[in-house]
Motif scaffolding. Sequence first.
Motif, PDB file in Angstrom:
ATOM      1  N   THR A 130      49.039  23.235 -10.898  1.00  0.00           N
ATOM      2  CA  THR A 130      47.611  23.006 -11.120  1.00  0.00           C
ATOM      3  C   THR A 130      47.015  22.155 -10.000  1.00  0.00           C
ATOM      4  N   ILE A 131      45.864  22.591  -9.525  1.00  0.00           N
ATOM      5  CA  ILE A 131      45.089  21.818  -8.554  1.00  0.00           C
ATOM      6  C   ILE A 131      43.927  21.187  -9.297  1.00  0.00           C
ATOM      7  N   ILE A 132      43.757  19.880  -9.133  1.00  0.00           N
ATOM      8  CA  ILE A 132      42.699  19.157  -9.852  1.00  0.00           C
ATOM      9  C   ILE A 132      41.704  18.597  -8.855  1.00  0.00           C
ATOM     10  N   HIS A 133      40.439  18.990  -9.020  1.00  0.00           N
ATOM     11  CA  HIS A 133      39.336  18.397  -8.280  1.00  0.00           C
ATOM     12  C   HIS A 133      38.606  17.460  -9.240  1.00  0.00           C
ATOM     13  N   ALA A 134      38.423  16.211  -8.834  1.00  0.00           N
ATOM     14  CA  ALA A 134      37.793  15.245  -9.732  1.00  0.00           C
ATOM     15  C   ALA A 134      36.736  14.431  -8.995  1.00  0.00           C
ATOM     16  N   LYS A 135      35.741  13.992  -9.770  1.00  0.00           N
ATOM     17  CA  LYS A 135      34.719  13.121  -9.200  1.00  0.00           C
ATOM     18  C   LYS A 135      35.275  11.717  -8.954  1.00  0.00           C
ATOM     19  N   ARG A 136      36.191  11.309  -9.834  1.00  0.00           N
ATOM     20  CA  ARG A 136      36.842  10.007  -9.700  1.00  0.00           C
ATOM     21  C   ARG A 136      38.321  10.162 -10.042  1.00  0.00           C
ATOM     22  N   PHE A 137      39.158   9.425  -9.321  1.00  0.00           N
ATOM     23  CA  PHE A 137      40.587   9.377  -9.635  1.00  0.00           C
ATOM     24  C   PHE A 137      40.962   7.945  -9.997  1.00  0.00           C
ATOM     25  N   VAL A 138      41.935   7.803 -10.886  1.00  0.00           N
ATOM     26  CA  VAL A 138      42.466   6.496 -11.250  1.00  0.00           C
ATOM     27  C   VAL A 138      43.987   6.562 -11.119  1.00  0.00           C
ATOM     28  N   ILE A 139      44.530   5.752 -10.226  1.00  0.00           N
ATOM     29  CA  ILE A 139      45.982   5.684 -10.045  1.00  0.00           C
ATOM     30  C   ILE A 139      46.519   4.572 -10.936  1.00  0.00           C
ATOM     31  N   ALA A 140      47.375   4.946 -11.866  1.00  0.00           N
ATOM     32  CA  ALA A 140      47.925   3.989 -12.832  1.00  0.00           C
ATOM     33  C   ALA A 140      49.422   4.266 -13.001  1.00  0.00           C
ATOM     34  N   THR A 141      50.119   4.329 -11.883  1.00  0.00           N
ATOM     35  CA  THR A 141      51.524   4.754 -11.906  1.00  0.00           C
ATOM     36  C   THR A 141      52.509   3.619 -12.164  1.00  0.00           C
ATOM     37  N   GLY A 142      52.006   2.389 -12.298  1.00  0.00           N
ATOM     38  CA  GLY A 142      52.860   1.292 -12.730  1.00  0.00           C
ATOM     39  C   GLY A 142      53.872   0.832 -11.700  1.00  0.00           C
ATOM     40  N   SER A 143      54.979   0.280 -12.221  1.00  0.00           N
ATOM     41  CA  SER A 143      56.027  -0.251 -11.360  1.00  0.00           C
ATOM     42  C   SER A 143      57.384   0.032 -11.990  1.00  0.00           C
ATOM     43  N   ARG A 144      58.420  -0.281 -11.245  1.00  0.00           N
ATOM     44  CA  ARG A 144      59.782  -0.110 -11.746  1.00  0.00           C
ATOM     45  C   ARG A 144      60.617  -1.311 -11.323  1.00  0.00           C
TER      46      ARG A 144
END
Length: 475
Positions: A130-144
């Motif tokens: 899937t290709i996603i085009h968005a008006k806004r992106f939010v990166i919330a990938t955390g930590s390890r």
Amino acid sequence: MNKTIKTDICVIGAGSGGLSVAAGAVQMGADVVLIEKGKMGGDCLNTGCVPSKALLAAGHAAENARTAERFGVFTNPVEVDFAKAIDYVHSVINGIAPHDSVERFEELGCTVIQAEAQFTSPTEVIAGDTIIHAKRFVIATGSRAAVPPIPGLENVGYFTNETIFENRTCPDHLIIIGGGPIGLEMAQAHQKLGAKVTVIEMMSILPKDDPDMVAVVRENITAGGITLYEQTKTKEVRKAGDQVQVVVDHNGIEITLEGSHLLLATGRKANIENLGLDKAGVKYDRSGIAVDPRLRTSTPKIFAIGDVTGGLQFTHMAGYDAGIVIRNALFRLPSKVNHTSVPWVTYTNPELAQVGMNEATARREIGDDIRVVKWDYAENDRARAEGDTTGFIKVITTKKGRILGAGIVGRQAGELIGVWALAISKKMKIGAIAEMIMPYPTLGEISKRAAGAWYTPSLFSDKTRKLVRFLLKFA
């Protein structure tokens, strides 16, 4: 063949922060795509806050049974089934999981994609097919969990917080490298459930907290049987049959420690790999993604929140960040983060909670133009009734009484710190706490008593006594 989705907001990462953004945005009318390559709920639910507190609860239950005799309650010798304690941990996770599940978020109206996400441009992400085009992106990938470069580590089996909760056999001797909150919480949980535990810390334990309060935690964990090495460098680890040896430098003396299991609790590392950040024009470094006070990255329509920014790594901070992003992304409000009233808690026994400045920070930034008041748990009737009077509260204010910070070490400190977080966020003076009517007998009274103690020098001064005697002449 790839399919294409156009959406308002695309959230990458379904941990606490990402889920909060997705749930809030979709319920406010936005079209939301939520992408998660691993387990829904992220680290907090699956390998962090939830399982660690559940295992601590099991440990506390065992300890309470062992010490019940002081209340006149006698039990048979306490036996611990470690595997059942781990079962309990997973039952707690499973009980919360539906709230964070794919099904729930699809019911809310989100499009959930379970795949790895990668930016191909500042406005496009590809996840699976899937290709996603968005008006806004939010990166919330955390930590390890961060794995330190200790010689020999690659040849020795070890746990991190991501694997320790799958272990169903109580370690004979668990050696923990790292004396921060994770290391100390896991040390106490395992010790109370029957393991011998040794903790190695390169600096001092809990370095971000008030040293006076850390001293109380230190005394209690060592009194409970945990061996603690501070100011100690780990030089090497190696296999010794079915055991693990950890070679340390303690006060210039080389010591070899031998245990059955090894746990690494040496900090966190932001999850920024394989995101295609360069193609998105997002700046980052080893600590994480760079953001401005509105949590915008170097590409303004891409936000980043939570642990991936390398800031304060608490679940409640990720939730707070989510609110900032929603106000900026949906309502175009220039909302900015404010960390002056962020509380944090280490859930050892006793708990240690802090909000705002501690005494050392206040003296460094403001100087001696502050006031510090303390109140002991031993002066609290509820603490006496429950037989746990360890600890105290410390409050730091300006000379005029504005609250700058508060720390509590003792029973339920994490539950008690909230009133001080509110006071600091609203820029209250200590009189507001002193005037509160607290139910009796509660541990919460320590906050009111500490606030009242702030006024003791003036209320019971010679000047006040003279004024009272003068006024009584006209009674």
